[in-house]
Design a protein around this motif. Structure first.
Motif, short mmCIF file in Angstrom:
data_model
loop_
_atom_site.label_atom_id
_atom_site.label_comp_id
_atom_site.label_asym_id
_atom_site.label_seq_id
_atom_site.Cartn_x
_atom_site.Cartn_y
_atom_site.Cartn_z
N ASP A 1 0.79 -1.23 0.00
CA ASP A 1 0.00 0.00 0.00
C ASP A 1 0.82 1.28 0.00
O ASP A 1 0.27 2.38 0.05
N GLY A 2 2.16 1.16 -0.06
CA GLY A 2 3.00 2.35 -0.17
C GLY A 2 3.20 3.13 1.10
O GLY A 2 3.58 4.31 1.06
N ASP B 1 7.18 3.01 -7.95
CA ASP B 1 6.22 3.92 -7.34
C ASP B 1 6.05 3.68 -5.85
O ASP B 1 5.21 4.30 -5.19
N GLY B 2 6.84 2.74 -5.28
CA GLY B 2 6.77 2.46 -3.86
C GLY B 2 5.72 1.44 -3.47
O GLY B 2 5.56 1.16 -2.27
N LYS B 3 5.01 0.89 -4.45
CA LYS B 3 3.98 -0.10 -4.18
C LYS B 3 4.25 -1.36 -5.00
O LYS B 3 4.70 -1.29 -6.14
N ALA B 4 3.95 -2.50 -4.41
CA ALA B 4 4.32 -3.77 -5.01
C ALA B 4 3.45 -4.12 -6.21
O ALA B 4 2.24 -3.88 -6.22
N GLU B 5 4.09 -4.70 -7.22
CA GLU B 5 3.40 -5.42 -8.28
C GLU B 5 3.37 -6.90 -7.91
O GLU B 5 4.30 -7.40 -7.27
N VAL B 6 2.30 -7.59 -8.31
CA VAL B 6 2.08 -8.96 -7.86
C VAL B 6 1.79 -9.86 -9.05
O VAL B 6 0.97 -9.53 -9.92
N PRO C 1 -6.55 -2.08 -8.11
CA PRO C 1 -7.43 -0.92 -8.17
C PRO C 1 -6.81 0.22 -7.37
O PRO C 1 -5.77 0.07 -6.73
N ALA C 2 -7.47 1.38 -7.40
CA ALA C 2 -6.97 2.51 -6.62
C ALA C 2 -6.92 2.16 -5.14
O ALA C 2 -5.97 2.52 -4.43
N ASP C 3 -7.92 1.44 -4.66
CA ASP C 3 -7.94 0.94 -3.29
C ASP C 3 -7.41 -0.49 -3.31
O ASP C 3 -8.10 -1.42 -3.70
N ARG C 4 -6.18 -0.66 -2.86
CA ARG C 4 -5.52 -1.95 -3.00
C ARG C 4 -6.04 -3.01 -2.02
O ARG C 4 -5.56 -4.14 -2.05
#
Length: 401
Positions: free
Chosen positions: A51-52, A99-104, A127-130
């Motif tokens: 979630d960054g 971007d500081g957030k994980a790709e899965v 989505p915008a809300d992970r």
């Protein structure tokens, strides 16, 4: 049993150098916390900031769901369900685009006896809300997809490496025939567009697990592959689209199921394995002179269905320890058989003597485990997922420094 108590013993292998005693080293202390007690199988774990918020979260590929547990509350978020009729089996998570957030990415349709039609690979678009459901993009794949990791290539790009268990069309019991097609997936700018996929090696059989490692001084990651033939170190060939493999570990123990690199005097001067696949032996490998295979030493031969392995300096002593877990399939029907996790600590810089500590006594039928500093105290914690025990646990490292 409390995770801070248990067995302490010394494993000695032909010690010829000055060593520390157990009293010279910190006493390992772990505080166990249940994250989830309603897991299906708990096939695969990953650690990444989802979630960054700059805190590492726990991700799990469970049999019917893909979930992440939010640090520090460990609230469970289901991001995908039943991607295929058969089980999910593996997961890879990393910040690919910076971007500081994980790709899965995840692997699914697990049917190891079906070497022709099984397997699946998905990239999950958030989505915008992970915390809500992610959108799966199905990618081409080989049968028996089993393990995957994001890793840097020679251009600094983070790409997906996917390793099946068996070669296409093989008899799964024999592990003979076509080699396992290890594949590299390059994510396009728009992940819904076709991905560039290439086979980078197809020489091994029963490749149960692998470890991305920074083995030399270039930017690209190398890989340690464990399989039927032993342990092999990869490097990129001159065309940069294939791997060149060098054998380091023998198949004396029936091949390697798990493999992880570690440090005694310097990085990558040992690696550990579980032998054979789902086996009983924790094995240490140290470099030999010349171009010979590395020296093999059995540290423990009492594991029952060893299935998880990690190396890291849990105690802050400048040398890596080995963490090994076993799941003892069918133990519920065999009185006296236990599951758990052990920690092996080197008492000298050559890995001649090791102290053994029982971290978990029969509450974790370990399907997978990994290490990470989850609470920012600069100590590596143990995160494990249990099969028969249906759980995910954190063993917070509270060892005195």
């Amino acid at each position: 049993m409390n995770a801070t108590s248990g067995l302490f013993c010394l494993v000695t292998v032909a010690a010829t150098t000055t060593v520390l005693t157990s009293a010279d080293l910190p006493v390992p202390a772990f505080r166990s916390v249940d994250v989830d007690t309603k897991v299906g199988i708990g096939y695969g774990l990953a650690i990444a900031d989802v979630d960054g918020d700059k805190r590492p979260d726990i991700l799990l590929a469970d049999s019917n769901v893909i979930v992440w547990y939010q640090n520090p509350s460990w609230k469970k978020h289901i991001i995908a369900e039943k991607l295929t009729p058969k089980d999910h089996v593996c997961i890879a998570a990393a910040d690919v685009d910076g971007d500081g957030k994980a790709e899965v990415a995840v692997g699914a349709e697990w049917a190891p006896s079906d070497t022709r039609n099984s397997g699946a690979v998905f990239y999950l678009i958030p989505p915008a809300d992970r915390t809500q459901k992610w959108d799966p993009v199905k990618l081409p794949h080989e049968p028996t997809v089993h393990r995957m990791r994001w890793a840097k290539d020679w251009m600094g790009r983070v790409t997906l490496i996917v390793v099946p268990l068996h070669g296409r069309g093989n008899d799964p019991g024999k592990g003979e025939g076509a080699g396992v097609k290890i594949q590299r997936y390059i994510r396009p700018e728009n992940p819904r567009d076709p991905w560039e996929i290439m086979t980078i090696d197809e020489s091994l059989h029963k490749t149960h697990n692998f470890d991305p490692v920074q083995w030399d001084d270039d930017e690209a990651m190398e890989f340690l592959f464990g399989g039927k033939e032993g342990v092999f170190l990869s490097n990129w060939s001159s065309d940069d689209n294939a791997l060149k493999l060098t054998q380091l570990g023998s198949n004396e123990g029936g091949g390697a199921g798990e493999v992880r690199a570690g440090k005694l005097r310097q990085a990558n001067d040992f690696f550990a394995t579980v032998e054979p696949m789902h086996g009983t032996q924790l094995v240490l490998y140290r470099p030999s002179s010349g171009n010979k295979l590395w020296n093999r030493r059995v540290l423990d031969d009492t594991l029952l269905d060893g299935h998880a392995l990690a190396c890291g300096d849990m105690l802050g002593v400048g040398r890596d320890q080995i963490v090994v877990g076993w799941r003892a399939m069918g133990a519920a029907n065999r009185p006296g058989v236990k599951v758990g996790i052990k920690l092996f600590t080197p008492l000298d810089a050559e890995g001649k003597e090791w102290r053994q500590t029982l971290v978990d006594d029969n509450t974790m039928a370990c399907e997978d485990l990994t290490l990470a500093d989850l609470n920012g105290d600069r100590r590596l914690d143990i995160i494990a997922a249990g099969r028969a025990t249906k759980n995910v646990k954190i063993y917070f490292n509270e060892t005195a420094r």
